[in-house]
Enzyme design. Structure first.
Site, PDB file in Angstrom:
ATOM      1  N   ASP A  39       0.801  -1.221   0.000  1.00  0.00           N
ATOM      2  CA  ASP A  39       0.000   0.000   0.000  1.00  0.00           C
ATOM      3  C   ASP A  39       0.840   1.279   0.000  1.00  0.00           C
ATOM      4  O   ASP A  39       0.693   2.122  -0.890  1.00  0.00           O
ATOM      5  CB  ASP A  39      -0.951  -0.051   1.205  1.00  0.00           C
ATOM      6  N   VAL A  79      -5.261   2.494   0.186  1.00  0.00           N
ATOM      7  CA  VAL A  79      -5.181   1.885  -1.145  1.00  0.00           C
ATOM      8  C   VAL A  79      -5.508   0.394  -1.067  1.00  0.00           C
ATOM      9  O   VAL A  79      -6.218  -0.141  -1.920  1.00  0.00           O
ATOM     10  CB  VAL A  79      -3.802   2.130  -1.783  1.00  0.00           C
ATOM     11  N   ASP A  80      -5.002  -0.281  -0.038  1.00  0.00           N
ATOM     12  CA  ASP A  80      -5.371  -1.680   0.169  1.00  0.00           C
ATOM     13  C   ASP A  80      -6.876  -1.842   0.312  1.00  0.00           C
ATOM     14  O   ASP A  80      -7.488  -2.730  -0.303  1.00  0.00           O
ATOM     15  CB  ASP A  80      -4.701  -2.214   1.440  1.00  0.00           C
ATOM     16  N   MET A  81      -7.499  -1.012   1.141  1.00  0.00           N
ATOM     17  CA  MET A  81      -8.929  -1.149   1.384  1.00  0.00           C
ATOM     18  C   MET A  81      -9.727  -0.845   0.122  1.00  0.00           C
ATOM     19  O   MET A  81     -10.688  -1.551  -0.209  1.00  0.00           O
ATOM     20  CB  MET A  81      -9.361  -0.228   2.531  1.00  0.00           C
ATOM     21  N   GLY A  99      -9.446  -3.743  -2.220  1.00  0.00           N
ATOM     22  CA  GLY A  99     -10.336  -4.828  -1.820  1.00  0.00           C
ATOM     23  C   GLY A  99     -11.770  -4.569  -2.237  1.00  0.00           C
ATOM     24  O   GLY A  99     -12.454  -5.467  -2.760  1.00  0.00           O
TER      25      GLY A  99
END
Length: 424
Positions: free
Chosen positions: A155, A183-185, A188
């Protein structure tokens, strides 16, 4: 430090259907983006089988934010409502189990490094022939094709490389990554959207497909209108702290006894602010502040004037006046304050749910609300390998003899004795 007293979660309406009932998802993901994706599917009724390496499992199990019942906050926050099994994919018998699950699945999600799934014979090209209706989602840092496919990435790296990080922070300071892995969330959530789109297409076209989401692509898209403005003007956007575009009426202000965040972002709101709240009509008649362009040109002067007015009275008095005038405003809260606030309580955002080793653990509700098909009653993230025996028996139909043989072959790693004993 005060932990909130959490209520037990009320059960969902009796007999209410779930949006994704009967959807079988085989989840090879770990860390953040992948588990965030599959948790959304699990929350709404999909049967998500989380496959972990028996040697330690998902990396987030060892994260050190906090732990309860032997599990980390990170792991618990990303793996609700899943069934967990442990397979050592280096063992051929474990790969056979994985292929059996995939042959029955609607969805596979993976976020391994490049070529790992191919090495195991579990990539899309290898498994599509045994399940043509399969939707196969790959999540990576830079995509599965091209010169950057083999680069590891996380991220904050994609925040930095995409330009996203350059927009965060104050003008006189360095770029700042977001605290939570945004960014990860977002990746997802985007992967979940891509999967649902592919499932709708499957109903129309009769076949599945491979879908792909990359952190770098998501980070670039999250530059939003600042990225678009650069493409139009050629001017590199910079950091603006709490005041986008340097707006003097958007950002943090200090009352006599505490901070507030105000978002007075257009002419109509500005007129209401200076006349009804600040009682300074001269701040609209003065040519230096009469138009948005003028206010921008004299933003430091105007901000100083407004700051001086706010500092002269208590926070609650200002909040009452601003809310009465319908000016967008909020308290600047810590996590503790936010999680103990009336908004969180009245919207039933927090509860506690049972856990096999901790007794109960905290639960943050899904933010998605569907009236006809509400989210499933939350079940805590699985212990490592907790449902291995159950999944092999109920989904794959394996009997005692086969499970025992697989355990002897090392398919379940160090959990083979537990598997033999029928732990589920």
């Amino acid at each position: 430090m005060t932990k909130p007293q959490l209520p037990d979660r009320p059960a969902r309406p009796m007999g209410a259907p779930t949006a994704l009932a009967d959807l079988l998802v085989v989840d090879f993901t770990r860390v953040v983006a992948g588990p965030a994706c599959t948790q959304i599917l699990a929350d709404f009724g999909a049967k998500v089988i989380k496959i972990e390496n028996p040697d330690g499992g998902d990396d987030t199990r060892a994260y050190e934010h906090a732990e309860i019942g032997g599990e980390s906050a990170a792991y618990l926050s990303l793996n609700r409502n899943k069934r967990g099994i442990a397979l050592d994919l280096a063992v051929s018998e474990a790969r056979e189990i994985a292929r059996d699950l995939i042959s029955r699945a609607d969805v596979v999600v993976e976020n391994f490094s490049a070529s790992v799934m191919e090495k195991f014979g579990l990539d899309y090209a290898s498994v599509a022939p045994i399940n043509p209706r399969l939707v196969y989602c790959s999540i990576s840092a830079y995509g599965r094709k091209g010169p950057f496919a083999s680069r590891p990435g996380f991220d904050p790296i994609t925040q930095a490389e995409s330009g996203f990080m350059s927009l965060n922070g104050f003008p006189d300071g360095p770029p700042v990554r977001t605290g939570p892995p945004i960014v990860d969330m977002a990746t997802g959530m985007s992967a979940c959207n891509a999967i649902l789109l592919a499932l709708i297409a499957r109903d129309r076209l009769g076949r599945g497909q491979q879908v792909e989401v990359a952190l770098y692509d998501i980070a670039m898209s999250m530059t939003g209108f600042y990225g678009m403005a650069y493409l139009i003007s050629g001017a590199n956007p910079g950091r603006f702290g709490n005041s986008p575009n340097g707006s003097p009426t958007v950002g943090v202000y200090e009352a006599a006894d505490g901070p507030l965040y105000m978002a007075c972002a257009n002419d109509r709101l500005y007129r209401r602010l200076v006349t009804e709240v600040l009682e300074r009509p001269d701040l609209i008649t003065d040519p230096e502040f009469a138009t948005r362009k003028a206010r921008s040109a004299n933003k430091e002067k105007l901000r100083s004037v407004i700051a001086g007015i706010f500092a002269a009275d208590r926070l609650e008095n200002w909040m009452a006046k601003l809310k009465k005038a319908n000016i967008p405003v909020g308290y600047l809260r810590t996590v503790e304050q936010g999680f103990n606030a009336a908004e969180a309580r009245e919207r039933h955002r927090l509860s506690r749910i049972p856990h096999p080793t901790a007794g109960f653990i905290p639960n943050i509700e899904t933010p998605l609300n569907l009236e006809l098909t509400p989210a499933s009653d939350p079940v805590a993230a699985p212990l490592l390998g907790q449902h291995t025996d159950e999944v092999l028996r109920t989904i794959l139909g394996y009997n005692d003899a086969r499970i025992s043989a697989l355990a002897d072959a090392g398919a379940f790693g160090k959990l083979q004795r537990a598997a033999k004993a029928g732990v589920s």
